[in-house]
Design a protein around this motif. Structure first.
Motif, PDB file in Angstrom:
ATOM      1  N   SER A 431      34.113  47.342  47.577  1.00  0.00           N
ATOM      2  CA  SER A 431      34.257  48.746  47.199  1.00  0.00           C
ATOM      3  C   SER A 431      34.414  48.924  45.695  1.00  0.00           C
ATOM      4  O   SER A 431      34.191  50.017  45.173  1.00  0.00           O
ATOM      5  N   ASN A 432      34.790  47.879  44.999  1.00  0.00           N
ATOM      6  CA  ASN A 432      35.008  47.976  43.554  1.00  0.00           C
ATOM      7  C   ASN A 432      34.406  46.762  42.860  1.00  0.00           C
ATOM      8  O   ASN A 432      35.121  45.916  42.303  1.00  0.00           O
ATOM      9  N   PRO A 433      33.065  46.659  42.880  1.00  0.00           N
ATOM     10  CA  PRO A 433      32.406  45.449  42.384  1.00  0.00           C
ATOM     11  C   PRO A 433      32.288  45.392  40.857  1.00  0.00           C
ATOM     12  O   PRO A 433      31.180  45.350  40.303  1.00  0.00           O
ATOM     13  N   GLU A 434      33.430  45.425  40.186  1.00  0.00           N
ATOM     14  CA  GLU A 434      33.412  45.228  38.740  1.00  0.00           C
ATOM     15  C   GLU A 434      33.292  43.736  38.447  1.00  0.00           C
ATOM     16  O   GLU A 434      33.430  42.895  39.337  1.00  0.00           O
ATOM     17  N   TYR A 435      33.117  43.405  37.172  1.00  0.00           N
ATOM     18  CA  TYR A 435      32.714  42.033  36.839  1.00  0.00           C
ATOM     19  C   TYR A 435      33.694  40.981  37.325  1.00  0.00           C
ATOM     20  O   TYR A 435      33.293  40.003  37.954  1.00  0.00           O
ATOM     21  N   ASP A 436      34.996  41.150  37.062  1.00  0.00           N
ATOM     22  CA  ASP A 436      35.940  40.101  37.441  1.00  0.00           C
ATOM     23  C   ASP A 436      36.031  39.949  38.953  1.00  0.00           C
ATOM     24  O   ASP A 436      36.120  38.841  39.483  1.00  0.00           O
ATOM     25  N   LEU A 437      35.987  41.079  39.669  1.00  0.00           N
ATOM     26  CA  LEU A 437      36.015  41.007  41.124  1.00  0.00           C
ATOM     27  C   LEU A 437      34.682  40.499  41.672  1.00  0.00           C
ATOM     28  O   LEU A 437      34.639  39.806  42.687  1.00  0.00           O
ATOM     29  N   LEU A 438      33.596  40.844  41.001  1.00  0.00           N
ATOM     30  CA  LEU A 438      32.270  40.410  41.435  1.00  0.00           C
ATOM     31  C   LEU A 438      32.142  38.899  41.342  1.00  0.00           C
ATOM     32  O   LEU A 438      31.479  38.262  42.159  1.00  0.00           O
ATOM     33  N   LEU A 439      32.787  38.304  40.352  1.00  0.00           N
ATOM     34  CA  LEU A 439      32.764  36.846  40.210  1.00  0.00           C
ATOM     35  C   LEU A 439      33.366  36.192  41.445  1.00  0.00           C
ATOM     36  O   LEU A 439      32.809  35.241  41.995  1.00  0.00           O
ATOM     37  N   ASN A 440      34.510  36.706  41.898  1.00  0.00           N
ATOM     38  CA  ASN A 440      35.128  36.167  43.107  1.00  0.00           C
ATOM     39  C   ASN A 440      34.215  36.356  44.319  1.00  0.00           C
ATOM     40  O   ASN A 440      34.068  35.462  45.158  1.00  0.00           O
ATOM     41  N   LEU A 441      33.609  37.531  44.402  1.00  0.00           N
ATOM     42  CA  LEU A 441      32.772  37.831  45.555  1.00  0.00           C
ATOM     43  C   LEU A 441      31.533  36.935  45.597  1.00  0.00           C
ATOM     44  O   LEU A 441      31.149  36.456  46.669  1.00  0.00           O
ATOM     45  N   THR A 442      30.893  36.702  44.448  1.00  0.00           N
ATOM     46  CA  THR A 442      29.681  35.886  44.452  1.00  0.00           C
ATOM     47  C   THR A 442      29.975  34.451  44.873  1.00  0.00           C
ATOM     48  O   THR A 442      29.118  33.785  45.445  1.00  0.00           O
ATOM     49  N   VAL A 443      31.195  33.971  44.600  1.00  0.00           N
ATOM     50  CA  VAL A 443      31.571  32.635  45.051  1.00  0.00           C
ATOM     51  C   VAL A 443      31.747  32.618  46.563  1.00  0.00           C
ATOM     52  O   VAL A 443      31.243  31.730  47.265  1.00  0.00           O
ATOM     53  N   PHE A 444      32.447  33.634  47.093  1.00  0.00           N
ATOM     54  CA  PHE A 444      32.774  33.646  48.515  1.00  0.00           C
ATOM     55  C   PHE A 444      31.868  34.579  49.319  1.00  0.00           C
ATOM     56  O   PHE A 444      32.168  34.900  50.468  1.00  0.00           O
ATOM     57  N   MET A 445      30.768  35.022  48.689  1.00  0.00           N
ATOM     58  CA  MET A 445      29.789  35.823  49.417  1.00  0.00           C
ATOM     59  C   MET A 445      29.149  34.998  50.526  1.00  0.00           C
ATOM     60  O   MET A 445      28.833  35.493  51.607  1.00  0.00           O
ATOM     61  N   ASP A 446      28.943  33.708  50.230  1.00  0.00           N
ATOM     62  CA  ASP A 446      28.336  32.801  51.193  1.00  0.00           C
ATOM     63  C   ASP A 446      29.409  31.838  51.682  1.00  0.00           C
ATOM     64  O   ASP A 446      29.906  31.007  50.906  1.00  0.00           O
ATOM     65  N   ILE A 447      29.793  31.945  52.940  1.00  0.00           N
ATOM     66  CA  ILE A 447      30.819  31.071  53.507  1.00  0.00           C
ATOM     67  C   ILE A 447      30.326  30.489  54.828  1.00  0.00           C
ATOM     68  O   ILE A 447      29.523  31.102  55.534  1.00  0.00           O
ATOM     69  N   ARG A 448      30.828  29.303  55.130  1.00  0.00           N
ATOM     70  CA  ARG A 448      30.437  28.612  56.366  1.00  0.00           C
ATOM     71  C   ARG A 448      31.626  27.775  56.848  1.00  0.00           C
ATOM     72  O   ARG A 448      32.312  27.153  56.037  1.00  0.00           O
ATOM     73  N   ARG A 449      31.858  27.780  58.145  1.00  0.00           N
ATOM     74  CA  ARG A 449      32.947  26.974  58.704  1.00  0.00           C
ATOM     75  C   ARG A 449      32.547  25.505  58.736  1.00  0.00           C
ATOM     76  O   ARG A 449      31.471  25.148  59.211  1.00  0.00           O
ATOM     77  N   VAL A 450      33.427  24.651  58.229  1.00  0.00           N
ATOM     78  CA  VAL A 450      33.211  23.210  58.293  1.00  0.00           C
ATOM     79  C   VAL A 450      34.082  22.590  59.373  1.00  0.00           C
ATOM     80  O   VAL A 450      33.678  21.670  60.071  1.00  0.00           O
TER      81      VAL A 450
END
Length: 618
Positions: A431-450
């Protein structure tokens, strides 16, 4: 052309790819038809023979190409070829070529050139008008049919037919006798009406029958494994190994289209018959009893990569194999953590993020992971998982998976949270994709259970998809983010290279190309609500859903294959020189056609970046 210049031109072509593959007689024919053009600084290239189509080679000097709107298309230097996209049916020039300094060009009649090389298909492919076809010409697979090729053989070719087939009416003792005395095998399948009901192994007999003092006159159905994992005979051996690694199983029935059992795959069988120790680590990883026993296996992981990279295997296969190995190390270290710290006090899921989640691991991949805890977790439980995460992350580091420089790891308290907190994260990021938050999201945008709870992971994953799929505001932010990095169209004039740790100007292939393509694929997937994670699968989904046409899909996939091959080739060179794995490539080491392919790749990426900018208003 003056005959006195012919030998000089032939010598030049002998050292220029792809002409270096041609015999002297053919090179002399090509050289004799070459026109020599001179451009002064600032002069523009014109085509006086507008009815002919030409290719050009920069002999000395340099030029730049600009689109009709003034945008930079490329800069080229000595030995670079250009003119492919000018050879279209449209008489309107696609770009204008301007000399950056006094420049000498060789001009070749394209049709005559193709006639001259028509007997050499590999050269013809590299001179094709289509940029994707030219890049694909450098991606030929070269594996042999022993160790390197084994994992890409059909399972039916290597599966063992030695398997005991029992019926559900047979007793435990009868099945044991069948396995031991009649067929001397370690596994039996229980079949009724040609359909697989279950299976039993010699280890199961020990654990479930002998150790529990079970009456051996009972039906085998009382102790068999119901609905066991299977694999189709038409699948690749790689698939079977992946299932065995993921689910820690040692006997995998092979079935045909009618789901009838036709064979068996075991790690021992592969090891004994096909020298799999040199290629895959499933048996050694699963048998390790401590991290100290896992650490030496990092060298075998390196050997796996070297074999695949040397064989020019496709990027998707290399990434998938290395991801399987990464998963296996992770699961075994998690097992050690639970042995050392005790059983987990509540449900949890260990998550892979980033390239590991996408199954795009390379030999230099570091750790991107997280812990998802059940909402019932207490402060005491959180303390347990803090130690748990530190144990696993430290163990992975010892096994060659470096600590993430950005600390995006489960060992960081922020990324070891309950499901409720993770949901808050995704809601806020989306909901608030500013740069610092977007950095976190791009890392955890793709997740998979190991490892851990599949149910817990699925609940979070569904919430993640609800927040990000079709989110217009987020799409615009992601586009702006990816447009922060534009492909270096002027690369070989040293205008857009970065300085590495040695203060040398090099090309960061990950930043300049690979990440750009990963971002494009992610944007297509999230906008269309696709669940796929792998970059190639995301491009395929975008094509299937009509987001891109087939030509665009082939361009994207071809470009992705090519830039990854360059990266893997560089990693292989790093290993051979005893250097640390990096993504920094020295442009001086590229052949002329590598440079041409890179420029094609960068132009394709730039074009798609412009397209998503128009689509999402980035």
């Amino acid at each position: 052309m003056e005959s006195t210049l012919l030998p000089n031109i032939v010598v030049f072509l002998q050292n220029l790819s792809p002409f270096q593959q041609l015999p002297n007689e053919t090179l002399e024919n090509i050289a004799s038809d070459i026109d020599i053009l001179y451009l002064g600084k600032g002069d523009k290239l014109t085509n006086d023979d507008s009815h002919l189509r030409h290719l050009y080679i920069v002999r000395t000097g340099s030029v730049e190409q600009r689109f009709p709107d003034g945008g930079l298309r490329s800069r080229l230097g000595e030995s670079d070829l250009f003119g492919f996209s000018l050879n279209t049916e449209d008489d309107t020039p696609a770009y204008q070529t301007i000399a950056l300094q006094n420049t000498l060009l060789y001009r070749l009649d394209y049709s005559a050139l193709l006639d001259d090389v028509s007997d050499y298909p590999e050269v013809t492919e590299q001179l094709a008008l289509n940029a994707n076809m030219r890049m694909q010409s450098s991606l030929h697979v070269q594996w042999n049919q022993t160790d390197k090729g084994l994992f890409f053989e059909p399972i039916a070719k290597v599966a063992s037919s030695r398997i005991a087939i029992a019926t559900p009416q047979m007793t435990i003792q009868q099945v044991a006798h069948l396995m031991r005395h009649q067929l001397n095998c370690t596994c039996a399948v229980i079949v009724e009406n040609d359909q697989l009901l279950g299976m039993i192994t010699d280890k199961d007999m020990t654990k479930r029958v002998v150790a529990e003092a079970i009456d051996v006159t009972l039906p085998i159905t009382q102790v068999m494994t119901h609905q066991p994992w299977t694999v189709s005979q038409d699948e690749l051996v790689l698939t079977a190994v992946g299932i065995m690694m993921q689910h820690n199983i040692q006997n995998l029935p092979v079935v045909n289209e009618q789901h009838q059992v036709v064979g068996l795959i075991t790690p021992q069988q592969l090891v004994l018959q096909h020298s799999v120790q040199a290629i895959f680590l499933i048996e050694k990883i699963s048998r390790a009893e401590s991290i100290s026993e896992l650490v030496p296996l990092a060298l075998e992981r390196q050997a796996v990569f070297e074999a695949m990279a040397h064989a020019n295997l496709p990027a998707k296969l290399i990434g998938r194999v290395l991801s399987m190995i990464y998963d296996a190390f992770t699961r075994q270290i998690i097992k050690f953590a639970e042995q050392a710290l005790g059983s987990a006090p509540c449900e949890y899921a260990w998550l892979a993020a980033g390239s590991h989640a996408r199954e795009e691991v390379h030999l230099g991949s570091d750790q991107d992971n997280a812990l998802l805890l059940d909402n019932s977790a207490t402060e005491s439980d959180r303390a347990y998982f803090s130690h748990f995460a530190m144990y696993v992350c430290k163990g992975l580091d010892e096994c060659g998976y470096a600590i993430c420089s950005g600390r995006f790891m489960a060992a960081t308290p922020k990324w070891c949270q309950t499901q409720h907190v993770w949901q808050q994260y995704y809601r806020k990021w989306a909901s608030n994709p500013e740069y610092d938050l977007l950095l976190n999201l791009t890392v955890f945008m793709d997740i998979r259970r190991v490892s851990g709870s599949e149910v817990l992971f699925r609940q979070l994953d569904e919430f993640r998809l609800e927040q990000v799929n079709g989110n217009g505001k987020l799409m615009s932010a992601l586009v702006r983010n990816t447009l922060r990095t534009r492909p270096p169209l002027g690369i070989f004039n040293n205008l857009v290279l970065e300085k590495d740790g040695k203060n040398e100007k090099r090309l960061n292939i990950k930043k300049a190309a690979v990440n750009c393509l990963v971002d494009l694929a992610r944007i297509y997937a999230l906008n269309e609500g696709a669940r796929s994670l792998n970059t190639e699968e995301r491009f395929h989904d975008a094509w299937q859903q009509g987001v891109v046409n087939e030509h665009s899909y082939q361009d994207l996939i071809g470009t992705y294959h090519f830039v990854n091959q360059l990266r893997y080739r560089h990693h292989l060179e790093c290993l051979r020189k005893g250097e640390a794995i990096s993504n920094y490539l020295l442009p001086d080491h590229f052949s002329s056609f590598d440079r041409q392919h890179l420029k094609d790749a960068f132009r394709i990426i730039s074009g798609f970046q412009d397209a998503i900018k128009m689509k999402f208003g980035g």
